[in-house]
Design a protein around this motif. Sequence first.
Motif, PDB file in Angstrom:
ATOM      1  N   ALA A  45       0.874  -1.169   0.000  1.00  0.00           N
ATOM      2  CA  ALA A  45       0.000   0.000   0.000  1.00  0.00           C
ATOM      3  C   ALA A  45       0.913   1.221   0.000  1.00  0.00           C
ATOM      4  O   ALA A  45       1.942   1.232   0.673  1.00  0.00           O
ATOM      5  N   TYR A  46       0.528   2.242  -0.759  1.00  0.00           N
ATOM      6  CA  TYR A  46       1.367   3.432  -0.796  1.00  0.00           C
ATOM      7  C   TYR A  46       0.519   4.666  -1.062  1.00  0.00           C
ATOM      8  O   TYR A  46      -0.587   4.590  -1.599  1.00  0.00           O
ATOM      9  N   ALA A  47       1.054   5.785  -0.628  1.00  0.00           N
ATOM     10  CA  ALA A  47       0.405   7.075  -0.846  1.00  0.00           C
ATOM     11  C   ALA A  47       1.498   8.120  -0.982  1.00  0.00           C
ATOM     12  O   ALA A  47       2.551   8.015  -0.357  1.00  0.00           O
ATOM     13  N   ASP A  48       1.247   9.103  -1.804  1.00  0.00           N
ATOM     14  CA  ASP A  48       2.170  10.219  -1.968  1.00  0.00           C
ATOM     15  C   ASP A  48       1.474  11.449  -1.424  1.00  0.00           C
ATOM     16  O   ASP A  48       0.397  11.811  -1.897  1.00  0.00           O
ATOM     17  N   VAL A  49       2.069  12.087  -0.431  1.00  0.00           N
ATOM     18  CA  VAL A  49       1.423  13.240   0.189  1.00  0.00           C
ATOM     19  C   VAL A  49       1.716  14.544  -0.557  1.00  0.00           C
ATOM     20  O   VAL A  49       1.276  15.605  -0.132  1.00  0.00           O
ATOM     21  N   VAL A  90      -3.083  -5.675   2.209  1.00  0.00           N
ATOM     22  CA  VAL A  90      -3.923  -5.908   1.037  1.00  0.00           C
ATOM     23  C   VAL A  90      -5.277  -5.196   1.107  1.00  0.00           C
ATOM     24  O   VAL A  90      -6.052  -5.254   0.171  1.00  0.00           O
ATOM     25  N   ASP A  91      -5.545  -4.514   2.211  1.00  0.00           N
ATOM     26  CA  ASP A  91      -6.837  -3.858   2.402  1.00  0.00           C
ATOM     27  C   ASP A  91      -6.617  -2.359   2.627  1.00  0.00           C
ATOM     28  O   ASP A  91      -5.791  -1.967   3.451  1.00  0.00           O
ATOM     29  N   GLU A  92      -7.362  -1.526   1.897  1.00  0.00           N
ATOM     30  CA  GLU A  92      -7.174  -0.080   1.983  1.00  0.00           C
ATOM     31  C   GLU A  92      -7.464   0.457   3.389  1.00  0.00           C
ATOM     32  O   GLU A  92      -6.745   1.325   3.895  1.00  0.00           O
ATOM     33  N   ALA A  93      -8.512  -0.055   4.045  1.00  0.00           N
ATOM     34  CA  ALA A  93      -8.836   0.417   5.395  1.00  0.00           C
ATOM     35  C   ALA A  93      -7.703   0.115   6.377  1.00  0.00           C
ATOM     36  O   ALA A  93      -7.380   0.934   7.243  1.00  0.00           O
ATOM     37  N   VAL A  94      -7.083  -1.042   6.240  1.00  0.00           N
ATOM     38  CA  VAL A  94      -5.949  -1.397   7.097  1.00  0.00           C
ATOM     39  C   VAL A  94      -4.768  -0.471   6.802  1.00  0.00           C
ATOM     40  O   VAL A  94      -4.089  -0.003   7.717  1.00  0.00           O
ATOM     41  N   ALA A  95      -4.539  -0.190   5.531  1.00  0.00           N
ATOM     42  CA  ALA A  95      -3.450   0.717   5.161  1.00  0.00           C
ATOM     43  C   ALA A  95      -3.665   2.099   5.763  1.00  0.00           C
ATOM     44  O   ALA A  95      -2.737   2.699   6.312  1.00  0.00           O
ATOM     45  N   VAL A  96      -4.883   2.605   5.695  1.00  0.00           N
ATOM     46  CA  VAL A  96      -5.188   3.914   6.267  1.00  0.00           C
ATOM     47  C   VAL A  96      -4.958   3.901   7.773  1.00  0.00           C
ATOM     48  O   VAL A  96      -4.420   4.864   8.339  1.00  0.00           O
ATOM     49  N   ASP A  97      -5.320   2.798   8.448  1.00  0.00           N
ATOM     50  CA  ASP A  97      -5.066   2.674   9.889  1.00  0.00           C
ATOM     51  C   ASP A  97      -3.569   2.751  10.196  1.00  0.00           C
ATOM     52  O   ASP A  97      -3.159   3.343  11.192  1.00  0.00           O
ATOM     53  N   HIS A  98      -2.753   2.142   9.349  1.00  0.00           N
ATOM     54  CA  HIS A  98      -1.307   2.180   9.542  1.00  0.00           C
ATOM     55  C   HIS A  98      -0.769   3.597   9.335  1.00  0.00           C
ATOM     56  O   HIS A  98       0.174   4.013  10.005  1.00  0.00           O
ATOM     57  N   LEU A  99      -1.360   4.317   8.397  1.00  0.00           N
ATOM     58  CA  LEU A  99      -0.885   5.659   8.061  1.00  0.00           C
ATOM     59  C   LEU A  99      -1.415   6.733   9.006  1.00  0.00           C
ATOM     60  O   LEU A  99      -0.877   7.837   9.050  1.00  0.00           O
ATOM     61  N   ALA A 100      -2.449   6.435   9.779  1.00  0.00           N
ATOM     62  CA  ALA A 100      -3.095   7.436  10.644  1.00  0.00           C
ATOM     63  C   ALA A 100      -2.125   8.111  11.619  1.00  0.00           C
ATOM     64  O   ALA A 100      -2.167   9.347  11.749  1.00  0.00           O
ATOM     65  N   PRO A 101      -1.241   7.388  12.318  1.00  0.00           N
ATOM     66  CA  PRO A 101      -0.336   8.085  13.236  1.00  0.00           C
ATOM     67  C   PRO A 101       0.569   9.093  12.520  1.00  0.00           C
ATOM     68  O   PRO A 101       0.842  10.173  13.036  1.00  0.00           O
ATOM     69  N   VAL A 102       1.025   8.738  11.325  1.00  0.00           N
ATOM     70  CA  VAL A 102       1.876   9.644  10.554  1.00  0.00           C
ATOM     71  C   VAL A 102       1.050  10.861  10.122  1.00  0.00           C
ATOM     72  O   VAL A 102       1.497  12.001  10.247  1.00  0.00           O
ATOM     73  N   HIS A 103      -0.162  10.625   9.631  1.00  0.00           N
ATOM     74  CA  HIS A 103      -1.046  11.717   9.212  1.00  0.00           C
ATOM     75  C   HIS A 103      -1.343  12.652  10.379  1.00  0.00           C
ATOM     76  O   HIS A 103      -1.269  13.875  10.256  1.00  0.00           O
ATOM     77  N   ASP A 104      -1.686  12.084  11.546  1.00  0.00           N
ATOM     78  CA  ASP A 104      -2.010  12.901  12.713  1.00  0.00           C
ATOM     79  C   ASP A 104      -0.823  13.763  13.137  1.00  0.00           C
ATOM     80  O   ASP A 104      -0.984  14.941  13.462  1.00  0.00           O
ATOM     81  N   LEU A 105       0.361  13.181  13.119  1.00  0.00           N
ATOM     82  CA  LEU A 105       1.532  13.942  13.511  1.00  0.00           C
ATOM     83  C   LEU A 105       1.837  15.048  12.497  1.00  0.00           C
ATOM     84  O   LEU A 105       2.185  16.165  12.872  1.00  0.00           O
ATOM     85  N   LEU A 106       1.700  14.741  11.228  1.00  0.00           N
ATOM     86  CA  LEU A 106       1.925  15.773  10.211  1.00  0.00           C
ATOM     87  C   LEU A 106       0.950  16.931  10.387  1.00  0.00           C
ATOM     88  O   LEU A 106       1.307  18.096  10.205  1.00  0.00           O
TER      89      LEU A 106
END
Length: 147
Positions: free
Chosen positions: A50-54, A107-123
Amino acid sequence: MTAANWNAPAAYELGFDVLAALGEPLHGDYPCDGAAYEPLTALSRSDSIAYADVDAELPLDGLVLGLGLDAVTYEPETFPFLVFDSDETSAPVIATRSGLLVVPWVVDEAVAVDHLAPVHDLLTELGRTWSGELDVRIRTVDEILSG
């Protein structure tokens, strides 16, 4: 596709090639010492990522302090990325200075978003947020390398 502008141990070649294929500019020599960087050595061509570009440069030094020293590995002289590996998640988040966030083996987008949430919140706390929704994509290593 091979990232021709970097030099790292052979065990990291596939992981670095994935990051290069996702648009990460790689330059320099990286000894990649330490087990903390295993996410890039343990990848196979059939693994999902899973990947995202901010679309913004990430303050990796600020993320180290905000995410907690016990959950972060960041040693830019040996490895150019930050690895966030919390006990609360099943996979690490690899963050690059250019704004790429990668979560291997998800493999699941919702799980990926959960993993990224701490980084997003800190940013958000640091005043570095991306506009709109986070566009999370999931593809296999082979699909990424095939373009």
